[in-house]
Design a protein around this motif. Structure first.
Motif, PDB file in Angstrom:
ATOM      1  N   TRP A 164       0.834  -1.199   0.000  1.00  0.00           N
ATOM      2  CA  TRP A 164       0.000   0.000   0.000  1.00  0.00           C
ATOM      3  C   TRP A 164       0.864   1.243   0.000  1.00  0.00           C
ATOM      4  N   GLY A 165       1.950   1.193   0.772  1.00  0.00           N
ATOM      5  CA  GLY A 165       2.858   2.339   0.794  1.00  0.00           C
ATOM      6  C   GLY A 165       3.403   2.621  -0.588  1.00  0.00           C
ATOM      7  N   LYS A 166       3.765   1.583  -1.306  1.00  0.00           N
ATOM      8  CA  LYS A 166       4.294   1.760  -2.658  1.00  0.00           C
ATOM      9  C   LYS A 166       3.219   2.274  -3.608  1.00  0.00           C
ATOM     10  N   ALA A 167       1.965   1.887  -3.341  1.00  0.00           N
ATOM     11  CA  ALA A 167       0.871   2.318  -4.216  1.00  0.00           C
ATOM     12  C   ALA A 167       0.446   3.744  -3.905  1.00  0.00           C
ATOM     13  N   GLY A 168       0.528   4.122  -2.629  1.00  0.00           N
ATOM     14  CA  GLY A 168       0.085   5.450  -2.232  1.00  0.00           C
ATOM     15  C   GLY A 168       1.277   6.340  -1.961  1.00  0.00           C
ATOM     16  N   GLU A 169       1.765   6.298  -0.736  1.00  0.00           N
ATOM     17  CA  GLU A 169       2.913   7.090  -0.350  1.00  0.00           C
ATOM     18  C   GLU A 169       4.046   6.138  -0.016  1.00  0.00           C
ATOM     19  N   ASP A 170       5.255   6.627  -0.097  1.00  0.00           N
ATOM     20  CA  ASP A 170       6.414   5.796   0.184  1.00  0.00           C
ATOM     21  C   ASP A 170       6.591   5.671   1.697  1.00  0.00           C
ATOM     22  N   ILE A 171       5.950   4.681   2.281  1.00  0.00           N
ATOM     23  CA  ILE A 171       5.963   4.491   3.730  1.00  0.00           C
ATOM     24  C   ILE A 171       6.986   3.422   4.067  1.00  0.00           C
ATOM     25  N   PHE A 172       7.831   3.703   5.056  1.00  0.00           N
ATOM     26  CA  PHE A 172       8.743   2.670   5.530  1.00  0.00           C
ATOM     27  C   PHE A 172       8.579   2.534   7.031  1.00  0.00           C
ATOM     28  N   VAL A 173       8.247   1.341   7.484  1.00  0.00           N
ATOM     29  CA  VAL A 173       8.166   1.017   8.899  1.00  0.00           C
ATOM     30  C   VAL A 173       8.976  -0.260   9.075  1.00  0.00           C
ATOM     31  N   PRO A 174       9.869  -0.305  10.071  1.00  0.00           N
ATOM     32  CA  PRO A 174      10.674  -1.524  10.254  1.00  0.00           C
ATOM     33  C   PRO A 174       9.803  -2.756  10.445  1.00  0.00           C
ATOM     34  N   ARG A 175      10.093  -3.836   9.726  1.00  0.00           N
ATOM     35  CA  ARG A 175       9.274  -5.051   9.771  1.00  0.00           C
ATOM     36  C   ARG A 175       9.444  -5.838  11.059  1.00  0.00           C
ATOM     37  N   GLY A 176      10.498  -5.560  11.825  1.00  0.00           N
ATOM     38  CA  GLY A 176      10.744  -6.354  13.037  1.00  0.00           C
ATOM     39  C   GLY A 176       9.779  -6.077  14.165  1.00  0.00           C
ATOM     40  N   LEU A 177       8.949  -5.042  14.048  1.00  0.00           N
ATOM     41  CA  LEU A 177       8.009  -4.699  15.111  1.00  0.00           C
ATOM     42  C   LEU A 177       6.869  -5.711  15.196  1.00  0.00           C
ATOM     43  N   GLU A 178       6.308  -5.856  16.405  1.00  0.00           N
ATOM     44  CA  GLU A 178       5.065  -6.609  16.554  1.00  0.00           C
ATOM     45  C   GLU A 178       3.984  -5.870  15.775  1.00  0.00           C
ATOM     46  N   VAL A 179       2.948  -6.570  15.333  1.00  0.00           N
ATOM     47  CA  VAL A 179       1.942  -5.964  14.462  1.00  0.00           C
ATOM     48  C   VAL A 179       1.270  -4.753  15.103  1.00  0.00           C
ATOM     49  N   ASP A 180       0.925  -4.827  16.384  1.00  0.00           N
ATOM     50  CA  ASP A 180       0.269  -3.692  17.032  1.00  0.00           C
ATOM     51  C   ASP A 180       1.154  -2.448  16.937  1.00  0.00           C
ATOM     52  N   SER A 181       2.440  -2.591  17.252  1.00  0.00           N
ATOM     53  CA  SER A 181       3.382  -1.462  17.145  1.00  0.00           C
ATOM     54  C   SER A 181       3.581  -1.051  15.694  1.00  0.00           C
TER      55      SER A 181
END
Length: 195
Positions: A164-181
């Motif tokens: 979705w980030g690639k489709a909309g905005e270039d969003i980067f969030v580290p993948r190592g986080l738990e899903v809630d975080s």
């Protein structure tokens, strides 16, 4: 009424019955490692977040299609990038609540020793809850499947949000986080970009 087409077949809605019929393109041998008798149906297990077939249509070892409950017209296939704009703005607080709900359902499934499969294009969200469809590849094993199932769900959801980030905005969030975080950070990053 046709409501969707995929690699295996086409889904049709029976509006009066509020059921979906999936018809495979040809005799289906997609599950060569499973017997048709091993495909789980609602007679085997019923968990709200999982849409198991109610009736299988088969002849000998071949699966021709199945009938399942219909959820809603407002569901979005999360794995389809085109749905990003349809769902925007995303209520991440509601998505976090939905995540807590689906974790409980995944735990119930895992306690029954059922291993999930093929989630990326079969994960739906209606703004309130997650649903998993097309569950024919799920299988019963001889161990609790919690770690495998929650890992599959978490990584699938993160992959989808990255798309979705690639489709909309270039969003980067580290993948190592738990899903809630991960959902909180994704939401914060979206808000930062709009300031």
């Amino acid at each position: 009424v046709p409501i969707g087409t995929g690699a295996e077949g086409t889904c049709y809605l029976a509006p009066k019955e509020q059921k979906v019929y999936k018809k495979f393109y040809r005799r289906n041998t997609i599950f060569p490692y499973y017997k048709v008798s091993d495909i789980l149906t609602t007679k085997d297990i019923q968990i709200d977040s999982f849409v198991f077939p109610e009736v299988l249509f088969c002849h000998r070892k071949y699966l021709y299609g199945y009938l399942a409950r219909y959820i809603s017209d407002d569901l979005f296939y999360l794995g389809h990038r085109s749905n990003y704009k349809k769902m925007y703005p995303i209520d991440f607080e509601q998505m976090r609540r939905a995540y807590e709900w689906v974790r409980k359902d995944i735990e119930r499934l895992s306690n029954a020793n059922i291993l999930m499969d093929d989630l990326f294009t079969n994960l739906l969200f209606d703004g309130q809850k997650f649903y998993m469809i097309d569950t024919c590849g799920y299988q019963v094993v001889n161990f609790n499947t919690w770690h495998e199932n929650i890992f599959l769900f978490d990584e699938t959801l993160k992959s989808i949000l990255e798309l979705w980030g690639k489709a909309g905005e270039d969003i980067f969030v580290p993948r190592g986080l738990e899903v809630d975080s991960y959902l909180k950070e994704y939401d914060l990053e979206l808000k930062r970009r709009r300031i």
